[in-house]
Design an enzyme around this catalytic site. Structure first.
Site: not given
Ligand SMILES: NC(=O)c1ccc[n+]([C@@H]2O[C@H](COP(=O)([O-])OP(=O)(O)OC[C@H]3O[C@@H](n4cnc5c(N)ncnc54)[C@H](OP(=O)(O)O)[C@@H]3O)[C@@H](O)[C@H]2O)c1
Length: 270
Positions: A148, A161
């Site tokens: 991130s 984070y």
């Molecule tokens: N969206 C943004 O703006 C952004 C920016 C920078 C970085 N990121 C990073 O991108 C990645 C994906 O994020 P996203 O935005 O696509 O968010 P998201 O839609 O909330 O997806 C996050 C995923 O992580 C899984 N997860 C969370 N806790 C977990 C655990 N204890 N065990 C197993 N799986 C777990 C969730 O699975 P379940 O649904 O099954 O719980 C979910 O599928 C993350 O690492 C996030 O930090 C996102």
């Protein structure tokens, strides 16, 4: 991606915004290269969302298996990697994408939340990679972890984070050095502002949405597909000489700070 006939992948956080887009982008890439995609898609728990993703991938021609694992649990990480290798018959690509945020000021953050964020956002990648090491060495495979911009710049109020994502990026740089001799490439991507289920509550506020769009030099919020296409690039032969990098995917956001300083010199365009 060395196997000419099949691409064997494990994607964590697969039911989330970036994870789902990555699964679909891997499928499109595999098809374009005439490969069969054998993919293990992991979520934190079993359920209809995971089942629907597996069905969607299977309908599109992939050999997909849904696996559930709480990545905060060290033993579950190791079990997940082993299960994925078993169902895919080896592993070419590990996409460590799952992540959690527990927003809080550091002065009041609980130890429980600190530990959870480090367990899922940092430690899980190491445990998955360690368990998959033999399989990845055999395939001369690839790891891509999702960092991130918060791992590159402090984000006040986001608790552990930023520290956890910073540690993830360094973990992957170290893995890249330790495993380069085995032909395993390890890289991270660092998304900026991306609209996914994780961030959707913020973007539902129309004023915040507009102000965020204005803050991004490219003039838009990122999509899960923007991140997925960079991940696929880092998995593919086109990035065969790339290891130990962090690819920032932020539409120019982080480099924009100095451009906002009052009294800056006017940029000449002619
Ligand atoms: N969206 C943004 O703006 C952004 C920016 C920078 C970085 N990121 C990073 O991108 C990645 C994906 O994020 P996203 O935005 O696509 O968010 P998201 O839609 O909330 O997806 C996050 C995923 O992580 C899984 N997860 C969370 N806790 C977990 C655990 N204890 N065990 C197993 N799986 C777990 C969730 O699975 P379940 O649904 O099954 O719980 C979910 O599928 C993350 O690492 C996030 O930090 C996102």
């Amino acid at each position: 991606m060395k196997n000419p006939v099949s691409l064997r992948a494990l994607v964590t956080g697969a039911t989330g915004g970036i994870g789902r887009a990555t699964c679909l982008a891997l499928l499109a890439s595999a098809r374009a290269h005439g490969q069969q995609l054998k993919i293990a898609v992991a979520a934190s728990r079993p359920g209809p969302t995971l089942d629907a993703l597996v069905a969607e991938l299977q309908a599109a021609g992939a050999q997909a298996t849904g696996l559930a694992a709480d990545l905060a649990d060290a033993a579950a990480c190791e079990q997940l990697a082993n299960q994925a290798i078993a169902v895919c018959g080896g592993l070419d690509v590990l996409i460590s994408n799952a992540g959690v945020v527990r927003p809080q000021a550091l002065a009041t953050l609980t130890l429980t939340d600190w530990n959870l964020v480090f367990e899922v956002d940092t430690r899980a990648t190491w445990l998955l990679a360690r368990s998959a090491y033999q399989a990845l060495a055999k395939s001369r495979g690839v790891i891509v972890a999702v960092g991130s911009i918060s791992g590159l710049f402090p984000f006040p109020g986001l608790g552990a984070y930023s520290p956890a994502k910073a540690a993830l990026i360094m973990l992957c740089r170290q893995l890249a050095q330790e495993w380069a001799g085995d032909g395993i490439r390890v890289n991270t991507v660092s998304p900026g502002l991306v609209r996914t289920p994780l961030t959707e509550p913020v973007y539902r506020d129309e004023e915040v949405l507009q102000r965020r769009i204005e803050a991004v030099p490219l003039g838009r919020i990122g999509t899960p597909e923007d991140v997925a296409s960079a991940i696929v690039y880092l998995c593919g032969p086109g990035s065969g000489y790339v290891t130990g990098i962090d690819m920032r995917l932020d539409g120019g956001l982080c480099d924009h700070k100095l451009g906002n300083i009052p009294g800056k010199p006017r940029a000449r365009t002619t």
